[in-house]
Design an enzyme around this catalytic site. Structure first.
Site, PDB file in Angstrom:
ATOM      1  N   ARG A   1       0.797  -1.260   0.077  1.00  0.00           N
ATOM      2  CA  ARG A   1       0.106  -0.215  -0.097  1.00  0.00           C
ATOM      3  C   ARG A   1       0.743   1.278   0.050  1.00  0.00           C
ATOM      4  O   ARG A   1       2.156   1.083   0.078  1.00  0.00           O
ATOM      5  CB  ARG A   1      -1.048   0.123   1.263  1.00  0.00           C
ATOM      6  CG  ARG A   1      -0.222   0.003   2.399  1.00  0.00           C
ATOM      7  CD  ARG A   1      -1.103  -0.336   3.500  1.00  0.00           C
ATOM      8  NE  ARG A   1      -0.264  -0.142   4.989  1.00  0.00           N
ATOM      9  CZ  ARG A   1      -0.920  -0.490   6.134  1.00  0.00           C
ATOM     10  NH1 ARG A   1      -1.958  -0.996   6.087  1.00  0.00           N
ATOM     11  NH2 ARG A   1      -0.111  -0.005   7.299  1.00  0.00           N
ATOM     12  N   GLY A   2       0.059   2.270  -0.193  1.00  0.00           N
ATOM     13  CA  GLY A   2       0.876   3.816  -0.014  1.00  0.00           C
ATOM     14  C   GLY A   2       2.041   3.874  -1.127  1.00  0.00           C
ATOM     15  O   GLY A   2       1.947   3.636  -2.115  1.00  0.00           O
TER      16      GLY A   2
ATOM     17  N   ASP B   1       5.961  -7.263   0.989  1.00  0.00           N
ATOM     18  CA  ASP B   1       5.750  -6.690   2.110  1.00  0.00           C
ATOM     19  C   ASP B   1       5.723  -7.742   3.241  1.00  0.00           C
ATOM     20  O   ASP B   1       5.720  -8.927   3.021  1.00  0.00           O
ATOM     21  CB  ASP B   1       4.415  -6.049   2.037  1.00  0.00           C
ATOM     22  CG  ASP B   1       4.320  -4.792   2.768  1.00  0.00           C
ATOM     23  OD1 ASP B   1       4.524  -4.791   4.078  1.00  0.00           O
ATOM     24  OD2 ASP B   1       3.795  -3.677   2.480  1.00  0.00           O
TER      25      ASP B   1
ATOM     26  N   ASP C   1      10.252  -9.795   5.605  1.00  0.00           N
ATOM     27  CA  ASP C   1      10.684  -9.171   7.060  1.00  0.00           C
ATOM     28  C   ASP C   1      12.097  -8.621   6.602  1.00  0.00           C
ATOM     29  O   ASP C   1      12.985  -9.393   6.711  1.00  0.00           O
ATOM     30  CB  ASP C   1      10.714 -10.006   7.940  1.00  0.00           C
ATOM     31  CG  ASP C   1      11.065  -9.141   9.385  1.00  0.00           C
ATOM     32  OD1 ASP C   1      11.341  -7.930   9.263  1.00  0.00           O
ATOM     33  OD2 ASP C   1      10.942  -9.951  10.266  1.00  0.00           O
TER      34      ASP C   1
ATOM     35  N   ASN D   1      11.739   0.552   0.195  1.00  0.00           N
ATOM     36  CA  ASN D   1      10.520   1.525   0.814  1.00  0.00           C
ATOM     37  C   ASN D   1      10.068   1.035   1.875  1.00  0.00           C
ATOM     38  O   ASN D   1       9.692   1.907   2.633  1.00  0.00           O
ATOM     39  CB  ASN D   1       9.499   1.415  -0.369  1.00  0.00           C
ATOM     40  CG  ASN D   1       8.283   2.145   0.400  1.00  0.00           C
ATOM     41  OD1 ASN D   1       8.241   3.417   0.277  1.00  0.00           O
ATOM     42  ND2 ASN D   1       7.286   1.291   0.697  1.00  0.00           N
TER      43      ASN D   1
ATOM     44  N   TYR E   1      13.053   8.425  14.141  1.00  0.00           N
ATOM     45  CA  TYR E   1      12.747   8.306  12.831  1.00  0.00           C
ATOM     46  C   TYR E   1      13.571   9.569  11.726  1.00  0.00           C
ATOM     47  O   TYR E   1      13.897   9.009  11.109  1.00  0.00           O
ATOM     48  CB  TYR E   1      11.000   8.956  12.619  1.00  0.00           C
ATOM     49  CG  TYR E   1      10.536   8.788  11.257  1.00  0.00           C
ATOM     50  CD1 TYR E   1      10.251   7.583  10.637  1.00  0.00           C
ATOM     51  CD2 TYR E   1      10.243   9.744  10.213  1.00  0.00           C
ATOM     52  CE1 TYR E   1       9.889   7.404   9.382  1.00  0.00           C
ATOM     53  CE2 TYR E   1       9.972   9.549   9.024  1.00  0.00           C
ATOM     54  CZ  TYR E   1       9.626   8.377   8.524  1.00  0.00           C
ATOM     55  OH  TYR E   1       9.046   8.292   7.211  1.00  0.00           O
TER      56      TYR E   1
ATOM     57  N   LYS F   1      16.166   8.263   8.854  1.00  0.00           N
ATOM     58  CA  LYS F   1      16.208   8.696   7.430  1.00  0.00           C
ATOM     59  C   LYS F   1      17.415   9.628   7.241  1.00  0.00           C
ATOM     60  O   LYS F   1      17.796   9.399   5.905  1.00  0.00           O
ATOM     61  CB  LYS F   1      14.845   9.617   7.306  1.00  0.00           C
ATOM     62  CG  LYS F   1      13.591   8.793   7.474  1.00  0.00           C
ATOM     63  CD  LYS F   1      13.516   7.493   6.572  1.00  0.00           C
ATOM     64  CE  LYS F   1      12.537   6.765   6.361  1.00  0.00           C
ATOM     65  NZ  LYS F   1      12.276   5.741   5.501  1.00  0.00           N
TER      66      LYS F   1
END
Length: 291
Positions: free
Chosen positions: A30-31, A51, A93, A120, A184, A188
């Site tokens: 998704r996304g 995923d 995973d 991603n 987070y 990144k």
């Protein structure tokens, strides 16, 4: 339309290269991941959608928002197939070496090789630095940084064969620190610096490595976590996730609107075609971050 500096035949050749390529996209149920997978499939690439799938049931019950599950992954593969795309859905995973290797092995078995990998898969947790949980810090880095490392290592022998492409999905949070987002943001920032190191080292094998830094995309991270935070709702004077997301976009983005998974797909396709671009962190954020 031919790309600048290229004749029609050369530009068509680049399109053909994407059409003949095999692309792995992690976090593709998704996304952003699904949007990028749809973009490559629409250009005729063979796409591996990866995923957590059924693996999301293992230890995901205490996570701060719903992770993509088995039905999400199956739905993404089914709908891309209906649109005429060639794809396979394979669970992974990314924080586990054996799982990453299994994904690579099954992808090669299905399509004969790997040309592009889009790292991603990502997770988020936020909160005050003073009492941020060590376990959450470790889980964020396991997926957002270690996941890039493990997936790329597993795919590298195949990327070396004909000169491949690595696209790591970072964030505007890798360009600027934000309150209550220390783990987070740090993950990144790490993804961007890792991308630059990959670009410098792997150029010898004609492998390019670039990052995309999305801005405000209405994914589960934003909708179910960030937009629901008391801090943001207080800051923007809102009391529901939709109003918060709209207010953030309106007040902080010069173009006045959020970004979409399709925007990220366009960026990924650009990087796939831009043969002399490596080591960049491409910001797709409507002007929210300008560097």
């Amino acid at each position: 339309m031919a790309a600048a500096g290229l004749g029609f035949r050369e530009a068509l050749g680049k399109l053909m290269e994407i059409r003949e390529s095999t692309v792995i996209v992690t976090g593709a149920a998704r996304g952003i991941g699904r949007g990028i997978a749809e973009g490559f499939a629409g250009e005729g690439a063979k796409v591996v959608l990866s995923d957590l799938g059924a693996l999301a049931k293992e230890g995901a019950g205490d996570w701060n928002y719903a992770l993509a599950g088995e039905s999400d992954l199956a739905k993404a593969a089914r709908e891309i197939g209906k649109q005429g795309g060639t794809c396979r859905a394979i669970e992974v995973d990314v924080a586990a070496r054996a799982s990453c290797q299994n994904l690579v092995d099954k992808s090669v078995e299905a399509f004969g090789g790997i040309d592009i990998i889009v790292n991603n898969a990502g997770v988020i947790q936020s909160g005050p630095f003073v009492d941020f949980a060590e376990r959450d810090w470790e889980r964020i880095f396991a997926v957002n940084v270690k996941g890039i490392f493990l997936m790329t290592q597993a795919a590298l022998p195949y990327l070396k064969e004909n000169g491949g492409l690595i696209i790591n999905i970072a964030s505007v949070a890798g360009k600027r620190g934000f309150a209550e987002m220390g783990a987070y943001c740090a993950s990144k920032f790490a993804a961007i610096s890792l991308t630059q190191s990959m670009a410098a080292e792997l150029a010898a094998f004609d492998i390019r490595a670039n990052a995309i830094c999305p801005g405000n995309v209405d994914t589960s991270m934003w909708h179910a976590h960030l937009s629901a935070s008391e801090r943001l709702q207080r800051q923007y004077g809102t009391d529901n996730v939709d109003d918060t997301f709209s207010a953030v976009n309106r007040e902080s983005i010069p173009l006045g609107r959020g970004q979409t998974p399709a925007d990220m797909a366009e960026a990924a396709l650009y990087l796939a075609r831009a043969e002399n671009v490596t080591g960049v962190s491409l910001v797709v954020a409507g002007g929210f971050i300008m560097n």
